[in-house]
Design a protein around this motif. Structure first.
Motif, PDB file in Angstrom:
ATOM      1  N   GLY A  40      -0.148  -7.718   0.842  1.00 48.52           N
ATOM      2  CA  GLY A  40      -0.170  -7.673   2.703  1.00 48.52           C
ATOM      3  C   GLY A  40      -0.660  -9.072   2.355  1.00 48.52           C
ATOM      4  N   GLY A  41      -0.683  -9.765   3.944  1.00 45.44           N
ATOM      5  CA  GLY A  41      -1.262 -10.714   4.276  1.00 45.44           C
ATOM      6  C   GLY A  41      -0.134 -11.919   5.747  1.00 45.44           C
ATOM      7  N   ALA A  82       3.146 -11.427   4.203  1.00 45.98           N
ATOM      8  CA  ALA A  82       3.509 -11.412   3.505  1.00 45.98           C
ATOM      9  C   ALA A  82       4.347 -10.224   2.594  1.00 45.98           C
ATOM     10  N   LYS A  83       5.189 -11.106   1.503  1.00 46.94           N
ATOM     11  CA  LYS A  83       6.466 -10.103   1.302  1.00 46.94           C
ATOM     12  C   LYS A  83       5.924  -9.997  -0.506  1.00 46.94           C
ATOM     13  N   SER A  84       5.114 -10.835  -1.422  1.00 44.85           N
ATOM     14  CA  SER A  84       5.451 -11.154  -2.345  1.00 44.85           C
ATOM     15  C   SER A  84       4.580 -12.346  -3.197  1.00 44.85           C
ATOM     16  N   GLY A  85       4.022 -12.017  -4.315  1.00 47.34           N
ATOM     17  CA  GLY A  85       3.793 -12.930  -4.654  1.00 47.34           C
ATOM     18  C   GLY A  85       2.740 -12.506  -5.907  1.00 47.34           C
ATOM     19  N   THR A  86       1.586 -13.721  -5.969  1.00 43.97           N
ATOM     20  CA  THR A  86       0.554 -13.280  -6.605  1.00 43.97           C
ATOM     21  C   THR A  86      -0.974 -14.243  -6.498  1.00 43.97           C
ATOM     22  N   TYR A  87      -1.798 -13.910  -6.648  1.00 46.44           N
ATOM     23  CA  TYR A  87      -3.035 -15.047  -6.444  1.00 46.44           C
ATOM     24  C   TYR A  87      -4.497 -14.686  -7.109  1.00 46.44           C
ATOM     25  N   LYS A  97       5.461 -15.570  -1.242  1.00 44.68           N
ATOM     26  CA  LYS A  97       6.457 -15.449   0.011  1.00 44.68           C
ATOM     27  C   LYS A  97       5.573 -14.534   0.834  1.00 44.68           C
ATOM     28  N   TYR A  98       6.539 -15.222   2.284  1.00 42.61           N
ATOM     29  CA  TYR A  98       6.495 -14.620   3.269  1.00 42.61           C
ATOM     30  C   TYR A  98       7.959 -14.456   3.669  1.00 42.61           C
TER      31      TYR A  98
END
Length: 379
Positions: A40-41, A82-87, A97-98
């Motif tokens: 999310g985000g 937010a759709k995907s990715g890492t942090y 990626k949003y």
């Protein structure tokens, strides 16, 4: 389409203007130990306020449209989910990626720009980038571009705030790249400052237990504690005036008419401490009989003060406002002059600005009652 369009500033006399992106001030919690997948985000960004204002005056239907999950914020900026990715909260890095689509349309000026699927990359070393898919259709198809995840802007990054394992990168400085300048039809050159970027990301699954909370409430003892949280969301940058009419003293040709500007109040409640500038410019003075006094004959001596408050200021925050330089009759407000301003890092809160006015009346002036409009612009 090579013409560069500068920012169009909204004229204000009585009323208010709002800018900036909303921001939340959150407490810092323990950082995560390793990269996590994004669940999310939100990305909040407006590209550039002056460009939005310019396109909004056009004949697009509508001039600015959002779709595929993107929404328009109350301050005119845009939010993408937010759709995907890492942090990695510990390292202060992210690649998220949003989703969503934004369209700027101005058929009369022969362009339509579609921006979709923005991606925020934070490298953890003070730098980052904003990427997006951009489709440009301009000049009846003679200046088209179709870019996939092009670097539209470089970012100046800071360490994220962390709460419950989620991260937030607030008000990151954004600068237009060469690719971004081309994708936006050359309206702005590479190196132009854009609206700040605020991006957040949370994990796909979170632990419902608050690690900072009290122990088992059923545990006995002689004391108890409760954790109190408050989300402070960014507000608006506003301008209000205490009046709409100013009466100067009577004067004969060759003398000066004097008076005082109605006090105006600037309130910076954005939560970004990004600074602001309030400028003024006046039209020529005219009379019903056709007389005219040039606008440059109106001078002023600005004043400024931070508005008082009964509340204790936030720790480490310094509020300060500076009056603009005096302008003498003859070289006065026919061009834009600063009434007051607050620098980046000291603009939060409210300030009151005013000015002593002096209109030099030329000896060649015919008798009569003259009037002009002074426009104050906050940016």
């Amino acid at each position: 389409m090579g013409t560069t369009h500068g920012p169009k500033r909204v004229a204000l006399w009585v009323g208010a203007i709002t800018v900036g992106a909303a921001a939340a001030l959150t407490a810092t919690a323990p950082a995560l130990a390793a990269p996590v997948s994004v669940g999310g985000g939100t990305l909040d960004w407006g590209f550039k306020a002056s460009f939005r204002a310019y396109v909004s005056t056009g004949n697009g239907n509508p001039p600015i449209a959002v779709s595929n999950g993107a929404v328009r914020n109350a301050d005119g900026t845009f939010a993408f989910a937010a759709k995907s990715g890492t942090y990695d909260a510990a390292a202060g890095t992210a690649e998220v990626k949003y989703g969503g689509t934004l369209v700027f349309s101005y058929p009369a000026h022969l362009f339509e720009i579609t921006v979709s699927n923005p991606t925020v990359v934070v490298d953890g070393d003070g730098t980052g980038s904003l990427k997006a898919d951009v489709d440009l259709e301009a000049n009846n198809g003679t200046t088209d571009q179709h870019l996939v995840q092009a670097e539209v802007a470089t970012l100046v990054t800071t360490a994220p705030s962390v709460e419950g394992g989620a991260v937030k990168f607030s008000n990151l400085g954004a600068t237009l790249t060469a690719a971004g300048a081309s994708a936006f039809a050359g309206f702005y050159t590479a190196g132009t400052a854009l609206d700040p970027v605020t991006a957040s990301a949370s994990a796909s699954a979170t632990d419902p237990t608050d690690p900072t909370g009290p122990t088992d409430p059923g545990q006995g003892g002689n004391s108890a504690s409760q954790t109190i949280k408050a989300a402070v969301t960014g507000g608006a940058l506003t301008l209000t005036s205490s009046g709409a009419q100013v009466a100067l003293s009577a004067a004969t040709p060759g003398q000066s008419a004097t008076g005082n500007l109605n006090a105006v109040t600037v309130s910076d409640l954005r939560g970004t401490n990004a600074g602001w500038d309030l400028v003024g410019q006046v039209t020529d003075f005219t009379s019903a009989a056709g007389g005219a006094i040039p606008a440059n004959n109106l001078g002023w001596t600005p004043t400024a003060a931070v508005a008082s408050s009964s509340l204790k200021a936030a720790a480490g925050v310094r509020n300060a406002v500076t009056p603009g330089s005096p302008a003498a009759p003859g070289s006065g407000l026919g061009t834009s002059h600063t009434l007051c301003k607050a620098a980046t890092g000291s603009s939060l809160g409210s300030s009151t600005c005013g000015a002593a006015l002096e209109l030099g009346v030329p000896e060649s002036s015919a008798a009569g009652e003259y009037s002009a409009v002074l426009t104050l612009t906050l940016a």
